[in-house]
Design a protein around this motif. Structure first.
Motif, short mmCIF file in Angstrom:
data_model
loop_
_atom_site.label_atom_id
_atom_site.label_comp_id
_atom_site.label_asym_id
_atom_site.label_seq_id
_atom_site.Cartn_x
_atom_site.Cartn_y
_atom_site.Cartn_z
N ARG A 1 10.86 9.90 -18.68
CA ARG A 1 9.48 9.03 -18.93
C ARG A 1 9.00 9.77 -19.37
NH1 ARG A 1 8.57 6.28 -13.76
NH2 ARG A 1 8.04 7.58 -13.29
N ALA B 1 13.59 4.09 -20.07
CA ALA B 1 14.17 5.39 -19.51
C ALA B 1 12.55 5.34 -18.19
CB ALA B 1 13.23 6.71 -20.05
N TRP B 2 11.75 4.34 -18.09
CA TRP B 2 11.51 4.23 -16.81
C TRP B 2 11.33 4.63 -15.79
CZ3 TRP B 2 6.32 4.31 -18.35
CH2 TRP B 2 5.41 4.22 -17.20
N PRO B 3 12.74 4.17 -14.97
CA PRO B 3 13.30 4.54 -14.05
C PRO B 3 12.92 6.05 -13.76
CG PRO B 3 14.20 2.23 -14.54
CD PRO B 3 13.02 3.34 -15.70
N SER B 4 13.46 7.34 -15.10
CA SER B 4 13.80 8.45 -14.12
C SER B 4 12.17 9.24 -15.11
CB SER B 4 14.93 8.78 -15.81
OG SER B 4 14.78 10.55 -15.85
N LYS B 5 11.95 9.84 -14.22
CA LYS B 5 10.48 10.21 -13.91
C LYS B 5 10.22 11.53 -14.61
CE LYS B 5 6.86 12.11 -11.29
NZ LYS B 5 6.77 12.27 -9.72
#
Length: 169
Positions: free
Chosen positions: A17, A10-14
């Motif tokens: 995340r 999920a890192w790309p979705s702030k």
């Protein structure tokens, strides 16, 4: 590991995340809250309500769920439910920690008769439930058969709930 894996994926979705990273803290927060003096009357009321919620559940040896519960599981599960409801309703970390402790340590009817972890106290009364003097009993009090094979819970009005979850006078 699962939590860490989802965090990496999920890192790309702030927003996701941030929420996923805060999840362990949110789960731990209730258990970090300070303990408060519990209102015994309210806790007993919640406990008896939880006991009543199991009426009609089938008997299952070793069970502590609506699909099956036994005589010692009934008071333990009901007390846990009452403690969780009380703890969340009053932001009382002490009640929440006590509920977790009750979940962690199992107890048989015999253990309940012998002062289970300091939570039960023998009144030293002997005889049958039908002959018993009800003066001084409070809803939620337990009766354990001689030898510790069976537990009954007093719900008030000279009524007991037992392992088959039939209400008896």
């Amino acid at each position: 590991m699962v939590w860490l894996g989802v965090l990496i994926l999920a890192w790309p979705s702030k927003g996701f995340r941030l929420g996923w990273a805060m999840l362990p803290g949110l789960v731990a927060l209730p258990f970090l809250l300070p303990g408060r003096k519990m209102d015994e009357v309210e806790l007993r009321r919640r406990y008896v309500e939880a006991l009543s919620g199991f009426e009609g559940s089938p008997y299952h040896w070793g069970g502590e769920a609506y699909r099956g519960i036994d005589c010692s599981g009934l008071p333990r599960r009901s007390l846990r439910q009452a403690l969780m409801a009380y703890g969340t309703g009053h932001a009382d970390g002490g009640a929440l920690r006590m509920a977790l402790e009750h979940w962690w340590y199992d107890a048989s009817a015999k253990a309940l008769s012998e002062g289970y972890r300091g939570y039960t106290v023998s009144l030293g009364r002997k005889g049958t439930v039908k002959e018993m003097d009800y003066a001084g009993l409070k809803p939620g009090d337990l009766a354990v058969t001689q030898g510790g094979a069976h537990v009954l819970v007093y719900v008030g009005g000279n009524r007991w709930i037992r392992r088959t979850l039939d209400w008896r006078r």
